[in-house]
Design a protein around this motif. Structure first.
Motif, PDB file in Angstrom:
ATOM      1  N   GLY A 104       0.788  -1.227   0.000  1.00 39.04           N
ATOM      2  CA  GLY A 104       0.000   0.000   0.000  1.00 39.04           C
ATOM      3  C   GLY A 104       0.818   1.274   0.000  1.00 39.04           C
ATOM      4  O   GLY A 104       0.258   2.366  -0.075  1.00 39.04           O
ATOM      5  N   GLY A 105       2.142   1.171   0.074  1.00 46.62           N
ATOM      6  CA  GLY A 105       2.994   2.356   0.038  1.00 46.62           C
ATOM      7  C   GLY A 105       3.104   2.911  -1.369  1.00 46.62           C
ATOM      8  O   GLY A 105       2.629   2.308  -2.337  1.00 46.62           O
ATOM      9  N   MET A 106       3.721   4.073  -1.469  1.00 51.08           N
ATOM     10  CA  MET A 106       3.921   4.699  -2.769  1.00 51.08           C
ATOM     11  C   MET A 106       5.406   4.673  -3.113  1.00 51.08           C
ATOM     12  O   MET A 106       6.249   4.970  -2.277  1.00 51.08           O
ATOM     13  CB  MET A 106       3.413   6.140  -2.767  1.00 51.08           C
ATOM     14  CG  MET A 106       1.906   6.253  -2.542  1.00 51.08           C
ATOM     15  SD  MET A 106       0.919   5.328  -3.721  1.00 51.08           S
ATOM     16  CE  MET A 106       0.977   6.410  -5.116  1.00 51.08           C
ATOM     17  N   LEU A 107       5.704   4.322  -4.368  1.00 50.02           N
ATOM     18  CA  LEU A 107       7.072   4.202  -4.850  1.00 50.02           C
ATOM     19  C   LEU A 107       7.258   5.158  -6.023  1.00 50.02           C
ATOM     20  O   LEU A 107       6.534   5.062  -7.019  1.00 50.02           O
ATOM     21  CB  LEU A 107       7.336   2.761  -5.297  1.00 50.02           C
ATOM     22  CG  LEU A 107       8.693   2.458  -5.897  1.00 50.02           C
ATOM     23  CD1 LEU A 107       9.769   2.558  -4.826  1.00 50.02           C
ATOM     24  CD2 LEU A 107       8.689   1.059  -6.500  1.00 50.02           C
ATOM     25  N   PRO A 108       8.216   6.110  -5.909  1.00 51.71           N
ATOM     26  CA  PRO A 108       8.461   6.996  -7.049  1.00 51.71           C
ATOM     27  C   PRO A 108       9.142   6.218  -8.177  1.00 51.71           C
ATOM     28  O   PRO A 108      10.052   5.431  -7.933  1.00 51.71           O
ATOM     29  CB  PRO A 108       9.380   8.080  -6.484  1.00 51.71           C
ATOM     30  CG  PRO A 108      10.009   7.472  -5.283  1.00 51.71           C
ATOM     31  CD  PRO A 108       9.066   6.424  -4.768  1.00 51.71           C
ATOM     32  N   ILE A 109       8.681   6.436  -9.392  1.00 57.24           N
ATOM     33  CA  ILE A 109       9.268   5.790 -10.567  1.00 57.24           C
ATOM     34  C   ILE A 109       9.438   6.837 -11.661  1.00 57.24           C
ATOM     35  O   ILE A 109       8.738   7.841 -11.691  1.00 57.24           O
ATOM     36  CB  ILE A 109       8.421   4.597 -11.077  1.00 57.24           C
ATOM     37  CG1 ILE A 109       6.992   5.044 -11.424  1.00 57.24           C
ATOM     38  CG2 ILE A 109       8.403   3.455 -10.071  1.00 57.24           C
ATOM     39  CD1 ILE A 109       6.132   3.947 -12.037  1.00 57.24           C
ATOM     40  N   THR A 110      10.375   6.569 -12.553  1.00 59.23           N
ATOM     41  CA  THR A 110      10.645   7.478 -13.666  1.00 59.23           C
ATOM     42  C   THR A 110      10.446   6.726 -14.970  1.00 59.23           C
ATOM     43  O   THR A 110      10.952   5.613 -15.131  1.00 59.23           O
ATOM     44  CB  THR A 110      12.097   7.989 -13.604  1.00 59.23           C
ATOM     45  OG1 THR A 110      12.300   8.637 -12.343  1.00 59.23           O
ATOM     46  CG2 THR A 110      12.388   8.975 -14.717  1.00 59.23           C
ATOM     47  N   VAL A 111       9.706   7.329 -15.886  1.00 61.92           N
ATOM     48  CA  VAL A 111       9.517   6.739 -17.209  1.00 61.92           C
ATOM     49  C   VAL A 111      10.829   6.893 -17.970  1.00 61.92           C
ATOM     50  O   VAL A 111      11.387   7.992 -18.042  1.00 61.92           O
ATOM     51  CB  VAL A 111       8.363   7.425 -17.967  1.00 61.92           C
ATOM     52  CG1 VAL A 111       8.250   6.885 -19.386  1.00 61.92           C
ATOM     53  CG2 VAL A 111       7.048   7.268 -17.217  1.00 61.92           C
ATOM     54  N   ALA A 123      12.572   2.302 -11.036  1.00 58.65           N
ATOM     55  CA  ALA A 123      12.294   2.622  -9.632  1.00 58.65           C
ATOM     56  C   ALA A 123      13.576   2.940  -8.848  1.00 58.65           C
ATOM     57  O   ALA A 123      13.516   3.181  -7.649  1.00 58.65           O
ATOM     58  CB  ALA A 123      11.546   1.473  -8.973  1.00 58.65           C
ATOM     59  N   ASN A 124      14.731   2.940  -9.520  1.00 58.15           N
ATOM     60  CA  ASN A 124      15.967   3.345  -8.848  1.00 58.15           C
ATOM     61  C   ASN A 124      15.905   4.829  -8.520  1.00 58.15           C
ATOM     62  O   ASN A 124      15.297   5.618  -9.262  1.00 58.15           O
ATOM     63  CB  ASN A 124      17.179   3.129  -9.774  1.00 58.15           C
ATOM     64  CG  ASN A 124      17.594   1.690  -9.877  1.00 58.15           C
ATOM     65  OD1 ASN A 124      18.074   1.111  -8.917  1.00 58.15           O
ATOM     66  ND2 ASN A 124      17.404   1.098 -11.052  1.00 58.15           N
ATOM     67  N   HIS A 125      16.552   5.237  -7.431  1.00 61.54           N
ATOM     68  CA  HIS A 125      16.699   6.660  -7.152  1.00 61.54           C
ATOM     69  C   HIS A 125      17.536   7.251  -8.285  1.00 61.54           C
ATOM     70  O   HIS A 125      18.450   6.586  -8.793  1.00 61.54           O
ATOM     71  CB  HIS A 125      17.408   6.864  -5.802  1.00 61.54           C
ATOM     72  CG  HIS A 125      17.457   8.285  -5.387  1.00 61.54           C
ATOM     73  ND1 HIS A 125      18.360   9.186  -5.916  1.00 61.54           N
ATOM     74  CD2 HIS A 125      16.706   8.983  -4.514  1.00 61.54           C
ATOM     75  CE1 HIS A 125      18.167  10.370  -5.381  1.00 61.54           C
ATOM     76  NE2 HIS A 125      17.171  10.275  -4.511  1.00 61.54           N
ATOM     77  N   PRO A 126      17.256   8.469  -8.724  1.00 62.37           N
ATOM     78  CA  PRO A 126      18.033   9.057  -9.821  1.00 62.37           C
ATOM     79  C   PRO A 126      19.545   9.097  -9.571  1.00 62.37           C
ATOM     80  O   PRO A 126      20.329   9.116 -10.516  1.00 62.37           O
ATOM     81  CB  PRO A 126      17.467  10.473  -9.946  1.00 62.37           C
ATOM     82  CG  PRO A 126      16.076  10.371  -9.406  1.00 62.37           C
ATOM     83  CD  PRO A 126      16.144   9.335  -8.315  1.00 62.37           C
TER      84      PRO A 126
END
Length: 145
Positions: A104-111, A123-126
């Motif tokens: 239920g958590g939120m995961l930042p992702i980058t296209v 989903a890696n940190h930049p």
């Protein structure tokens, strides 16, 4: 003078750069960054550098990726069926999205890639996989442990 230690609330000025000199963050022109040493509010390597510093002291430290945002993990890159992405969402390389995790958590992702049939996300940190260089000044120990 008193050295900063685990549990202290501290305030620092900092500039973060990649090893090639590219600046990615700075407190310049802002209030100093405040955090508690030992709570994991900043990356491990920066926290370790500040512990032991005295107010007014400055240092430059290179933090290896495993003490920063970790290594770049290939398994954190996923390819999704384009049809599973809601039509109202603008997806192009560089777009930042949030995905819901199983708990239920939120995961930042980058296209990172898009075409008519797929959307590839990372989903890696930049800054994952990067060694980081910080210029740090311990401004003050706000509250000693």
């Amino acid at each position: 003078m008193t050295e900063a230690k685990m549990g202290d609330v501290v305030r620092i000025n900092y500039t973060g750069r990649l090893t090639n000199g590219t600046q990615f963050d700075s407190s310049s022109g802002k209030e100093p960054l405040e955090f508690t040493i030992g709570l994991g509010q900043v990356i491990k390597g920066l926290e370790a550098q500040v512990a032991g510093m005295e107010p007014g002291s400055r240092a430059t430290v290179t933090i290896p990726c495993d003490q920063a945002y970790g290594p770049h993990r290939a398994e954190a890159i996923q390819t999704l069926d384009r049809a599973k992405v809601p039509s109202g969402i603008d997806v192009r390389p560089g777009t930042q999205l949030k995905a819901r995790t199983a708990d239920g958590g939120m995961l930042p992702i980058t296209v990172v890639e898009v075409d008519d049939s797929i959307v590839k996300v990372d989903a890696n940190h930049p800054l994952a996989g990067q060694d980081l260089v910080f210029d740090v000044e311990l401004v003050e120990i706000v509250q000693a442990a």
